[in-house]
Design a protein around this motif. Sequence first.
Motif, PDB file in Angstrom:
ATOM      1  N   UNK A  51       0.862  -1.179   0.000  1.00 34.23           N
ATOM      2  CA  UNK A  51       0.000   0.000   0.000  1.00 34.23           C
ATOM      3  C   UNK A  51       0.897   1.226   0.000  1.00 34.23           C
ATOM      4  N   UNK A  52       0.605   2.162  -0.877  1.00 34.74           N
ATOM      5  CA  UNK A  52       1.350   3.412  -0.957  1.00 34.74           C
ATOM      6  C   UNK A  52       0.405   4.562  -0.633  1.00 34.74           C
ATOM      7  N   UNK A  53       0.833   5.449   0.261  1.00 37.72           N
ATOM      8  CA  UNK A  53       0.030   6.606   0.660  1.00 37.72           C
ATOM      9  C   UNK A  53       0.876   7.860   0.523  1.00 37.72           C
ATOM     10  N   UNK A  54       0.272   8.916  -0.034  1.00 36.24           N
ATOM     11  CA  UNK A  54       0.947  10.201  -0.162  1.00 36.24           C
ATOM     12  C   UNK A  54      -0.082  11.313  -0.264  1.00 36.24           C
ATOM     13  N   UNK A  55       0.383  12.529  -0.188  1.00 35.37           N
ATOM     14  CA  UNK A  55      -0.447  13.718  -0.434  1.00 35.37           C
ATOM     15  C   UNK A  55       0.157  14.448  -1.605  1.00 35.37           C
ATOM     16  N   UNK A  56      -0.693  14.791  -2.579  1.00 41.51           N
ATOM     17  CA  UNK A  56      -0.217  15.527  -3.741  1.00 41.51           C
ATOM     18  C   UNK A  56      -1.099  16.736  -3.951  1.00 41.51           C
ATOM     19  N   UNK A  57      -0.534  17.907  -3.788  1.00 44.04           N
ATOM     20  CA  UNK A  57      -1.241  19.175  -3.981  1.00 44.04           C
ATOM     21  C   UNK A  57      -2.528  19.227  -3.159  1.00 44.04           C
ATOM     22  N   UNK A  58      -2.448  18.776  -1.907  1.00 45.83           N
ATOM     23  CA  UNK A  58      -3.578  18.875  -0.996  1.00 45.83           C
ATOM     24  C   UNK A  58      -4.554  17.714  -1.026  1.00 45.83           C
ATOM     25  N   UNK A  59      -4.341  16.723  -1.875  1.00 48.38           N
ATOM     26  CA  UNK A  59      -5.270  15.595  -1.953  1.00 48.38           C
ATOM     27  C   UNK A  59      -4.547  14.308  -1.548  1.00 48.38           C
ATOM     28  N   UNK A  60      -5.147  13.535  -0.649  1.00 51.08           N
ATOM     29  CA  UNK A  60      -4.520  12.268  -0.285  1.00 51.08           C
ATOM     30  C   UNK A  60      -4.693  11.251  -1.414  1.00 51.08           C
ATOM     31  N   UNK A  61      -3.632  10.529  -1.703  1.00 48.12           N
ATOM     32  CA  UNK A  61      -3.675   9.514  -2.756  1.00 48.12           C
ATOM     33  C   UNK A  61      -3.175   8.208  -2.162  1.00 48.12           C
ATOM     34  N   UNK A  62      -3.960   7.151  -2.338  1.00 48.01           N
ATOM     35  CA  UNK A  62      -3.599   5.829  -1.835  1.00 48.01           C
ATOM     36  C   UNK A  62      -3.813   4.803  -2.929  1.00 48.01           C
ATOM     37  N   UNK A  63      -2.870   3.885  -3.060  1.00 44.99           N
ATOM     38  CA  UNK A  63      -3.006   2.790  -4.009  1.00 44.99           C
ATOM     39  C   UNK A  63      -2.592   1.495  -3.322  1.00 44.99           C
ATOM     40  N   UNK A  64      -3.168   0.402  -3.798  1.00 43.83           N
ATOM     41  CA  UNK A  64      -2.863  -0.910  -3.256  1.00 43.83           C
ATOM     42  C   UNK A  64      -2.677  -1.884  -4.406  1.00 43.83           C
ATOM     43  N   UNK A  65      -1.695  -2.767  -4.267  1.00 46.74           N
ATOM     44  CA  UNK A  65      -1.474  -3.802  -5.275  1.00 46.74           C
ATOM     45  C   UNK A  65      -1.176  -5.109  -4.561  1.00 46.74           C
TER      46      UNK A  65
END
Length: 137
Positions: A51-65
């Motif tokens: 699982x990868x979690x980050x914030x980009x330009x004020x929006x949280x982004x999460x992905x799972x593989x």
Amino acid sequence: MQITISGHHVEITDAIQDVVEKKLQKISNHYPSLLAIEATLTVEKKNQTIELHTNYEGAPISVTATDMEMYKAIASSVKKLESALSHRKGVLNSDLHTRRVDAQVEVAAPDNDDADLAEESMMHHEEGMDYESQRAS
């Protein structure tokens, strides 16, 4: 960019850490405003999940593989993260709320012919209603 890697039921080896950092470093070159990414690796039976979690330009982004092999799961999650960041960047660049519409709508004055047609149409409509009321009774 700060990369935090943690494991759940898995030991983070130097090889896994190197692969994750190397792949995420490529993303940070494309998106320099990324400050931090958190990676969580999990092993459950035969499934390897990242699982990868980050914030980009004020929006949280999460992905799972998830995959049978950890390295394939890492590659898949990085690809998904890059796609999500690209989508977010497109949303920010589109400026949907700042567009102006400069079209002017012109309203034509009714002619006498139009008024006659409207009156005639109204008469036919009323006759149709009388027919319906007679038919219902």
